[in-house]
Write an enzyme that holds these catalytic residues in place. Structure first.
Site, PDB file in Angstrom:
ATOM      1  CG  HIS A 208     -29.513  12.169   6.768  1.00  0.00           C
ATOM      2  ND1 HIS A 208     -29.923  11.644   7.939  1.00  0.00           N
ATOM      3  CD2 HIS A 208     -29.708  11.250   5.929  1.00  0.00           C
ATOM      4  CE1 HIS A 208     -30.450  10.380   7.685  1.00  0.00           C
ATOM      5  NE2 HIS A 208     -30.305  10.068   6.274  1.00  0.00           N
ATOM      6  CG  HIS A 289     -33.817  17.684   6.291  1.00  0.00           C
ATOM      7  ND1 HIS A 289     -34.453  17.767   7.461  1.00  0.00           N
ATOM      8  CD2 HIS A 289     -32.819  16.461   6.017  1.00  0.00           C
ATOM      9  CE1 HIS A 289     -34.169  16.709   8.169  1.00  0.00           C
ATOM     10  NE2 HIS A 289     -33.470  15.733   7.346  1.00  0.00           N
TER      11      HIS A 289
END
Length: 327
Positions: A208, A289
């Site tokens: 992403h 993340h």
């Protein structure tokens, strides 16, 4: 009596570039300029600095926010479980993630196409500027494909994951968890998930972060010359000439005047897409993340940008093919 040497016209004002870089002027660099042609200008550096700053801001927010700190986090899914998500944007199924980020390169391509077709700076028809821009887009898109989709086999993200010890752990049938040798054949995250497994154990570069930075930076670097009007910021992109000398290249003032309506023709939609990408990058930094996964996503994206937008400035042969935005 000595005679005074006539000044070189190249050092006494602007000299038009060759046909390989139409509509531009070339000047000697300022005596105070010491940077390399391979490095960004002040304005470009400020723009690119937004990305690590955004990742840092989002990570600090996730660390200090009581809601984020109290919500459990899954290292396997790199997110908070949906039932404990501290925000709507922390859910993987939020509408912006599903219909914008996960198909982010479609939106990047659409915004670039609108800018390419409607912006007056590319000239009419199949101009050299337009062809160079398409080649830059193809180069960046190829890099995105290699990193996230396919690189003569698994994409580079999945290759790095397996190189750092990752593998596919099948979870659909608990009896298969002990038989890891059979599951190693699922060498990509997509095939692993397709058989009900979990991609686990290695370093997962944040796809992403990579996509949002690469896509929005492509748009910014393409239409930045159409938005800059300040002389000190507009000029200053250094290039290496065929004879090895360094010069400063800039868009002619006549073209800048001609493009006063640029923000109304082709740029607004691209600005909107780039702005939404920045917002989703902030949400990714805040809720998804680890710090290192986000950092490697940033580093891989910046590598691709340098190869397409900064390396050609110092390599005339590559610049002849890809050109430079705005010139």
């Amino acid at each position: 009596m000595s005679t005074r040497r006539k000044p070189d016209p190249a050092f006494n004002g602007a000299v038009p570039l060759t046909s390989t870089m139409p509509g531009s002027t070339i000047r000697p660099p300022l005596s105070s300029a010491r940077r390399s042609p391979f490095l960004p200008t002040r304005l470009e550096a400020l723009l690119l600095a937004i990305y690590p700053s955004t990742l840092l801001l989002g990570s600090i927010f996730s660390t200090l926010s009581p809601a984020s700190r109290s919500a459990p986090y899954s290292a396997v899914s790199q997110s908070h479980p949906p039932e404990f998500a501290p925000s709507y944007f922390a859910q993987k199924r939020n509408v912006f993630n599903v219909y914008f980020v996960k198909v982010g390169w479609f939106w990047t391509s659409l915004a670039f196409a609108v800018f390419l077709v409607f912006h007056p700076g590319f000239g009419a028809g199949v101009s050299k500027r337009r062809v160079n821009a398409v080649l830059r887009y193809v180069a960046v898109t190829s890099y995105w494909v290699f990193v996230t989709q396919w690189f003569f086999g698994p994409p580079l993200i999945d290759t790095m994951f397996r190189f750092t010890g990752g593998q596919c752990e099948k979870l659909r049938d608990p009896e298969q968890r002990d038989d890891m040798s059979d599951t190693r054949e699922f060498i990509t995250a997509a095939t692993c998930k397709a058989v009900g497994g979990t991609w686990k154990g290695g370093h997962d570069i944040s796809g992403h972060v990579f996509l949002l930075i690469l896509g929005s930076s492509l748009l910014w670097l393409e239409f930045l010359p159409a938005l800059t009007r300040v002389e000190g910021l507009r000029d200053g992109r250094l290039i290496t000439l065929n004879d090895g000398k360094t010069a400063s290249v800039a868009v002619e003032k006549e073209r800048i005047k001609m493009e006063d309506d640029a923000t109304a023709r082709g740029v607004k939609f691209a600005l909107g897409v780039a702005g939404l990408m920045w917002w989703m990058l902030l949400m990714t930094a805040a809720y998804f993340h680890t710090w290192f996964e986000k950092f490697t996503g940033l580093a891989v994206a910046f590598t691709g940008l340098w190869l397409v937008y900064f390396m050609p400035r110092g390599v005339p042969q590559v610049r002849a093919l890809l050109g430079m935005p705005g010139v």
